[in-house]
Design an enzyme around this catalytic site. Structure first.
Site, PDB file in Angstrom:
ATOM      1  N   THR A   1      -3.583  -4.596  -5.556  1.00 31.00           N
ATOM      2  CA  THR A   1      -4.665  -5.454  -6.042  1.00 31.00           C
ATOM      3  C   THR A   1      -4.143  -6.421  -7.093  1.00 31.00           C
ATOM      4  O   THR A   1      -4.396  -7.633  -7.039  1.00 31.00           O
ATOM      5  CB  THR A   1      -5.802  -4.581  -6.627  1.00 31.00           C
ATOM      6  OG1 THR A   1      -6.286  -3.722  -5.585  1.00 31.00           O
ATOM      7  CG2 THR A   1      -6.931  -5.422  -7.171  1.00 31.00           C
TER       8      THR A   1
ATOM      9  N   CYS B   1     -12.215   1.005   0.843  1.00 30.68           N
ATOM     10  CA  CYS B   1     -12.571   0.305  -0.388  1.00 30.68           C
ATOM     11  C   CYS B   1     -13.994  -0.235  -0.337  1.00 30.68           C
ATOM     12  O   CYS B   1     -14.556  -0.578  -1.357  1.00 30.68           O
ATOM     13  CB  CYS B   1     -11.626  -0.855  -0.632  1.00 30.68           C
ATOM     14  SG  CYS B   1      -9.925  -0.370  -0.472  1.00 30.68           S
TER      15      CYS B   1
END
Ligand code: PLP
Length: 381
Positions: free
Chosen positions: A72, A321
């Site tokens: 990320t 996610c």
């Protein structure tokens, strides 16, 4: 009851050897790698070695590896860091990027960038013709993932990079889901930057890297003491970085053996699933060998995974996610799959410790659950 894990695209277990490599740095070797004394020097050497191992896995020089907190952060670092340096123009991404690419890209619209999403084919692959059309507009950044986290479909990154370079754009790829599953060679991919994450390759969570072509300049996300050549300040997470290095070495040592084993197990599971009437997504394209994505018409994916969990099997509905999001997978919708079928999507992702026996037991469980759920639906009609 035993639990069998088939959700390795969400995360992988920490390998025992990787844990062993990390332990000294969680116990006695607690030095700050910037310190000049013995403990500091040991920490610095351990980071250097990890950097060499990660670099070797993806065929770059150690100086090209910027350690971060994970995929990320690396994706954010590239997109925001490039946008800070370049004059606003167009950013091109695919419609199936992970949210940690899609969101920072979308946010560039507020800074004067035009954001363009490339469609994918029914098999889940970016079409080079669409890339060419997009690149007719002046473009600063192109980011297309190497393997999709849901379907496992491998994207034509080297070809896209060639077109992007011809258009003078900076090319990035998120290789998080490809690493450790197929060969990932930065030079051969011809990209300017590439994102990696440790916890998908049997390393620890909270460690990753951005691999950078030294000819481009990125603005750091985090300023401070100038760690990682000024690209990522903050005292290094030595145990996690050491774990990433050990996981990279492990991945390099068993890449082809593991890929072959995964491929066989996936063929076994997909044969069983299609015999039961499942629809497979992305199976016409080249995929990473561990991933299978499927649905049964009329059966909700979320319900299926909950029932399988009760029987001791861990699989995912769509992307882990976004499991809080009840909408069908954006990747499947981009592939033109009807929402009714997409709502049934289940992602099955194999890992190094899975066996043929586990796959057979899983298939039995799926058969049981699917027939139960079909009976319930039939009764409700
Ligand atoms: N990119 C892809 C394709 C992923 O699948 C993931 C994790 O699911 C990430 C990036 C994020 O990586 P991390 O969990 O290390 O932040």
């Amino acid at each position: 009851m035993s639990f069998t894990y088939f959700d390795h695209n969400a995360t992988s277990p920490l390998d025992a050897g990787v844990l062993e490599a990390m332990l000294p740095f969680l116990r006695d070797q607690y030095g700050n790698a910037s310190s000049r004394h013995d403990l500091g020097i040991t920490a610095r050497r351990a980071i250097d070695q990890a950097r060499e191992r990660v670099a070797a896995l993806v065929n770059v020089r150690p100086s090209q590896v910027v350690f971060t907190s994970g995929g990320t952060e690396s994706n954010n670092l590239f997109i925001k860091g490039a946008a800070e340096i370049l004059k606003p123009s167009q950013i091109v991404i695919s419609a199936i990027e992970h949210p940690c690419v899609a969101k920072p890209a979308a946010a560039l619209a507020r800074k004067g960038w035009a954001v363009r999403r490339l469609a994918v084919t029914g098999a889940g692959k970016v079409d080079l013709h669409d890339v060419d059309v997009a690149l007719q507009t002046p473009t600063g950044i192109v980011s297309v993932m190497l393997a999709n986290n849901e379907t496992g479909v491998i994207q034509p990154v080297a070809e896209i990079a060639e077109h992007a370079r011809a258009a003078k754009a900076w090319m990035h790829t998120d290789a998080v889901q490809a690493l450790g599953k197929i060969e990932v060679d930065f030079e051969a991919l011809n990209v300017h930057a590439m994102t990696l994450s440790a916890h998908k390759i049997y390393g620890p969570k909270g460690a990753g890297a951005l691999i950078v072509d030294k000819r481009i300049e990125l603005a750091p996300l985090i300023a401070g003491g100038g760690h990682e050549h000024g690209m990522r300040s903050g005292t290094e997470n030595v145990p996690a970085i050491v774990g990433f290095g050990a996981a990279a070495e492990l991945a390099a040592s068993r890449l082809s053996e593991l890929a072959l084993r995964m491929e066989k197990l996936r063929a076994r599971v997909e044969q069983g699933l299609t015999q039961m009437g499942a629809v497979l997504f992305g199976a016409q394209a080249t995929r990473v060998p561990n991933t299978s994505y499927f649905a049964f018409r009329g059966i909700d994916g979320e319900t299926l995974i909950i029932e399988l969990d009760k029987l001791g099997f861990g699989v995912a509905a769509g992307a882990a996610c976004s499991s809080a999001n009840p909408e069908p997978s954006a990747t499947l919708l981009a592939m033109g799959i009807e929402p009714e079928i997409a709502r049934g999507a289940v992602r099955f992702s194999l890992g190094s410790s899975n066996t043929a026996q586990q796959v057979d037991e899983y298939l039995k469980a799926v058969k049981l659950v699917v027939s139960r759920l079909k009976n319930l639906t039939a009764m409700a009609v």
